[in-house]
Each structure stands twice: as structure tokens, then as C-alpha cells.
Design an enzyme around this catalytic site. Structure first.
Site, short mmCIF file in Angstrom:
data_model
loop_
_atom_site.label_atom_id
_atom_site.label_comp_id
_atom_site.label_asym_id
_atom_site.label_seq_id
_atom_site.Cartn_x
_atom_site.Cartn_y
_atom_site.Cartn_z
CG HIS A 50 -2.18 -0.80 0.98
ND1 HIS A 50 -2.78 -1.57 1.94
CD2 HIS A 50 -2.95 -0.92 -0.12
CE1 HIS A 50 -3.86 -2.14 1.44
NE2 HIS A 50 -3.99 -1.76 0.20
CD GLU B 29 -4.50 -18.26 -13.05
OE1 GLU B 29 -3.84 -17.59 -12.25
OE2 GLU B 29 -5.61 -18.79 -12.77
CB CYS C 165 -5.64 -9.76 -15.91
SG CYS C 165 -5.80 -11.48 -15.40
#
Length: 594
Positions: free
Chosen positions: A194, A436, A507
């Protein structure tokens, strides 16, 4: 004094900063175990509760003091820290240890935090793993308040400086005044923590994960930060100073140029369009994605709703969270990925035994299919949210037809339930799967017949394809997005989507790297989804290129047999096509890091 001491870290926030250092004394507190008597228990518990109360007050003060509108949308991070301070697992377990083991509050807290850290360290997803930094920030604040240590604030900084610290919490970053803090470097940290996200929102250059910066930097020492490449130079020579001053001017010019791309279409010079979307995990991130030009959400991570809590979120809580994201992004689509966790015990309601190799164990769709009640609840919430805008469902880590068919059958059962109960939802909601694993690549043509779109998660695909753990420092150098096997795998998936007449997106981290933009365009991807700040950068490359050039580039790259050969060719091509955008050293660093 030695000149040009070069350190290599992680570029957490792009840009170049040149200035004098301000060393923040924020060394990690090392609590010491102390046995207490039964009569001292109540006193230790009171000290612990007082520290929690003071920590909450400090965080509330930070929230009240945030004036920068760019940070206002990230106040949920402070709210998350406040929730951690109210978490029963943190508070009650620490108090229980004080009572049962007759130990001091600091040591009880350390033992509780260590349990949290073990859980987070086992998480495969880098983004989620970096949420451990929130636990560390809260724990460090609590420990400081327990022992009465000074909580030095960056709000008190009086001169323009480059802040140097072992670590910085999101609260520290929110107190930064860009007129004073022109950049920062830390010993620890990652790109998706963050603190790094906040730095990018503020536009403050930052390099993290330097390990020994605080041991080498003295107060007032001249420092250069290159937040794009992750390079830090201590006590630069006159020649180095001049070189980076020119780079800084070029970077700032290009950043101004980026502003003009935000509202433009992602279309090549020869008229080929590609859709750029944003990756988000919270509703508050949608506004930033829209500002940066996202045409929808390509990946909404739902894991955050399930983390750091004693009970799993019920249907109503999930529905409201999904609905908010969908309504904020309307009229653009939101792709909601179902729970993607590994063998990590994120909530106490889910009791999973330890696995020798969680990356190959009960994770992602395997976990959801086993936990039928949890999966049913999430599908109900997603479907109900689809009544408020365009929603697409994305199932993670599909390895074969049986899994996708099981998911589709369950989805139809949930639709029937909701219809019987009178709920509104999109009966024709689009379904997609994440590619994946090598098995999914090899049968991509079969899988494509079963779904409405494909989405490649390159982070895991590269890891599984090359059989390496990128978190293992001994083999991390083998994690190569430009490996010929990876490029061929991506090409197979794109061709499978084209044959089935469905969209193929990506993505993973590859989508966010401008260096790879032409490669992905030439391979045939219809959609690229990434964290919001990278959208204009990738769009600029697309708008300044021709798809015909991208096709030629991919044809050339696929002729090489090794990743270094591919990287060398790509480096030369991008430097030649976009000399102002890709300085040579920046390209080399990007290729090396990948």
C-alpha cells in the site's frame, strides 16, 4: 568520500528525484520476552488495550489530516488498519497469551503477529502477499505505543528531502507533503504494498527493497532516486548529477505528454483497436482507473473481502461490495474473479491442512469447487450485482473441461435459485476462465468452445510453464516473460480465442509493462488489464505504433531460441521505434527484472 555508490532495489513509484537525504529513525522494534506474575496480568492487559486505543487515535488523526484529494480515495487503507486493531484474532489472542503464558504484552503481541505473517508468507499471489505489510505497519505502531517510543511524523519535515527509512507505513505516506518529500527509499517493501500504491498516487518517486540503505545513508547526503529502474545513487559525482538531471527533465516532459492520452482510444496508427481495462480490489480504486482511461475492470480481485477476518463475508456483504464496484464503473463491464486462494488459512471458518506444495495443491477453482457452500454464496452475490451493470464472471486456474463444466452447472443452479426467490440478475452473464497452467494452454481450443472469453494470468503461467518459484531467490532469475516457451504459449491461447470467435485478454504483470505492449499486440490479445497508473503509458505505445509492425516484431521474436536473444532483439527494436520513451538503460533494467 566515495562517489557514485549505486544501490539496486525495486522501482515502486516512477520518476527521478535528486536531493538531500532525511533519515527517518524508524528501526524495527525488537520486543524482549519477560515473564510476569499472576498479579501483573491485569496491568499488562491494560497496557495492551491502552496501546490499541492510542494507535486508533493516531490513525484517526491521520485520516482527518489528509487534504490531498489524490489520497482521499485511499483512506480505506487507514480504515483497514483500524479494522486490524479491532480484529479479535489480534486483540483476543494477544490477551489470551498474556493470561495463559504469563508473558509481557510486547512478547504476546509479537507471537500473535508472527502467526499472521506465516499465513501471508504462504500466499502465492504477490499482490495479496504484500498485504502482510499492513499487518507489519499496525504491529509496529502497537509495539511503539506499548514501549512509549516516539512516532516520528513526516508531517513535521521542514525542508525538501529524500526520505530514507527501514520501512514506511501507509500512514507515513499519507502525511507526506509533496512540496517537502520529493522521493523516498526503504530497506524493505514491494511494488504492490500500500505504501508503494500511495506513492504512485502522489507522484512521488520511490525505490523499496534496498535492504541496506539506512546503514549506508547519512543525514543530508546527496541522493538520486530512479523510481522507474529501481536504481539509487548515493553521493553522485558531478557527471552523474548532470546525467540524471537531464533524465529527470525528459521524464517530466513525457509525463506531461501522457495527460493527453487518458481520454483517447487505444488504437494503432493503422486503425486496430485494443481494450485497456484496470485491475482493482476495492471500489475506491475504480475512480482512479476511470481517470486513467480504463474502459472497464478486467480483473476484480475478491480475495480482499475474505482476508484478516474471523468469519467469511456473507452473501449480502459480498453483494454490496460487488454492486458498488459495478455501479461506479458503469456503463463499462466489470470482470469479477471468484475467490483465488491457495492452501492459506485466511479465515477461521475455513480449516485447511498444511500442504507441502500449496502452489500445486488445493487452490483457486479447486478450492471453490470443494467448498460448495462458500462458492454458492459468492456466485449468488455476483449474479445479484449483475442487475446493476455489466458483469462478467472469471473462474481462476482452470486446468480442464471438467472444472469449467462443473462451474457452469453450479452457476445454472444458482440462477434457478435466485429466479425462484425473485431476485433480478443478468441471465446471460458472460463467463470466462483464467489460463494459468500449461494444461489449459494445450487444450485452449477446447476450453474456448465452453466460455465467452479467455484471460491469461501471466504471473502463474510463467511460473508453471518454466517450473520455477519466482519467490525463491535461488531460481528467481529464471522467471522470464520473454522465454520462447512463454511467447509460444501466449500465441496458442490467442489463436484458440480467434478460432472460437471470443475475446482473449491478459491481466498479469506483462500487461502493465510498456516494453511488452507491441509483443502482446502482435500476439493477438484483444484486451490488456493492469493497475491504473500504467494505462496511459501502454496506450501511448499502442497509439504510436502500427499493428502490422507488431505482427512483424512477433514473427521475428519467435525465431529465437532463448530469452536473452528475444530480449536483445526487443530492446533494439523498442529503442529504435521509441527513442524518447525507452532509454537504453531503462529497457535493460526492465528486461533484467522480468
Amino acid at each position: 568520500m566515495v562517489e557514485d555508490i549505486t544501490l539496486f532495489g525495486i522501482g515502486a513509484s516512477p520518476g527521478i528525484a535528486i536531493g538531500a537525504s532525511y533519515v527517518l529513525d524508524r528501526k524495527r522494534i525488537k520486543p524482549v520476552e519477560r515473564k510476569i506474575s499472576a498479579s501483573e496480568v491485569s496491568e499488562e492487559i491494560k497496557a495492551f488495550r491502552d496501546a490499541v486505543r492510542v494507535s486508533k487515535k493516531q490513525l484517526e488523526d491521520v485520516k482527518q489530516g489528509v487534504a490531498d484529494r489524490r489520497l482521499a480515495e485511499h483512506l480505506h487503507i487507514i480504515d483497514t488498519h483500524l479494522l486490524i486493531l479491532e480484529d479479535q484474532l489480534l486483540v483476543d489472542d494477544s490477551i489470551a497469551l498474556i493470561e495463559s503464558d504469563l508473558i509481557n504484552a510486547e512478547w504476546a503481541l509479537k507471537r500473535t503477529l508472527d502467526k499472521f505473517r506465516i499465513v501471508f508468507d504462504a500466499i502465492e499471489d504477490e499482490y495479496l502477499r504484500d498485504r502482510r505489510s499492513d499487518i507489519d505497519s499496525v504491529g509496529e505502531r502497537l509495539l511503539r505505543n506499548l514501549i512509549g517510543a516516539d512516532q516520528q511524523s513526516l508531517a513535521e519535515l521542514e525542508r525538501k528531502s529524500i526520505v530514507v527509512a527501514h520501512d514506511l507505513s501507509p500512514a507515513d505516506t499519507m502525511q507526506m507533503d509533496k512540496k517537502r518529500v520529493i522521493g523516498f527509499i526503504t530497506d524493505v517493501g514491494g511494488r504492490t504494498a500500500h505504501t508503494a500504491i500511495l506513492a504512485r498516487s502522489l507522484g512521488i518517486p520511490a525505490v523499496v527493497g534496498l535492504e541496506s540503505a539506512t546503514a549506508l545513508v547519512r543525514e543530508g547526503m546527496p541522493v538520486i532516486i530512479d523510481g522507474t529502474s529501481g536504481i539509487v545513487i548515493l553521493n553522485p559525482s558531478q557527471a552523474t548529477f548532470k546525467e540524471y538531471l537531464e533524465k529527470k527533465q525528459l521524464y517530466e516532459y513525457l509525463e506531461q505528454e501522457l495527460l493527453s492520452y487518458r481520454e483517447l482510444a487505444a488504437e494503432t496508427l493503422d486503425g486496430h483497436s485494443i481494450t485497456l481495462r484496470g485491475n482493482v480490489e476495492l471500489a475506491e480504486e475504480v475512480d482512479l482507473a476511470l481517470r486513467e482511461g480504463a474502459k472497464g475492470v478486467g480483473l476484480y480481485r475478491t480475495e480482499f473481502l475474505f482476508m484478516n477476518r474471523e468469519r467469511i463475508p456473507d452473501e449480502e456483504e459480498q453483494y454490496l461490495a460487488y454492486r458498488e464496484v459495478v455501479e461506479r464503473m458503469a456503463p463499462h463491464p466489470v470482470t469479477i474473479r471468484t475467490l483465488d486462494v491457495g492452501g492459506d488459512k485466511l479465515v477461521t471458518d475455513i480449516d485447511l491442512s498444511d500442504e507441502a506444495n500449496p502452489a500445486l495443491g488445493l487452490r483457486a477453482i479447486r478450492f471453490s469447487l470443494q467448498e460448495g457452500k462458500l462458492f454458492n454464496t459468492q456466485l449468488r452475490a455476483i449474479l445479484r450485482a449483475s442487475a446493476h451493470g455489466q458483469v462478467r464472471i472469471l473462474f481462476p486456474m482452470i486446468t480442464g473441461l471438467a472444472e469449467i463444466r462443473s462451474c457452469k452447472n453450479l452457476l445454472e443452479e444458482v440462477k434457478a435459485e435466485l429466479a425462484a426467490e425473485g431476485y433480478a440478475f443478468d441471465a446471460d452473464i458472460q463467463i470466462g476462465i483464467m489460463i494459468e497452467t500449461p494444461s489449459a494452454v494445450l487444450i485452449a481450443e477446447l476450453l474456448a468452445q465452453e466460455v465467452d472469453f479467455l484471460s491469461v494470468g501471466t504471473n502463474d503461467l510463467i511460473q508453471y510453464c518454466l517450473a520455477i518459484d519466482r519467490g525463491n531467490e535461488h531460481v528467481a532469475y529464471l522467471y522470464e516473460p520473454l522465454h520462447p516457451a512463454v511467447l509460444r504459449a501466449l500465441q496458442m491461447v490467442c489463436r484458440a480465442g480467434q478460432s472460437a470467435g471470443i475475446e482473449v485478454g491478459i491481466c498479469g504483470e506483462m500487461a502493465a509493462e510498456p516494453l511488452y505492449a507491441l509483443v502482446l499486440l502482435g500476439l493477438g490479445f484483444d484486451e490488456l488489464s493492469m493497475n491504473a497508473p500504467y494505462l496511459p503509458r501502454v496506450k501511448r505505445i499502442i497509439r504510436q505504433a502500427r499493428r502490422s509492425e507488431a505482427l512483424e516484431l512477433v514473427t521475428e521474436l519467435l525465431q529465437f531460441g532463448t530469452a536473452p536473444e528475444v530480449a536483445s532483439c526487443l530492446q533494439k527494436e523498442m529503442q529504435q521505434r521509441f527513442p524518447g520513451i525507452f532509454p537504453v538503460q531503462q529497457i535493460r533494467k526492465a528486461v533484467t527484472d522480468s
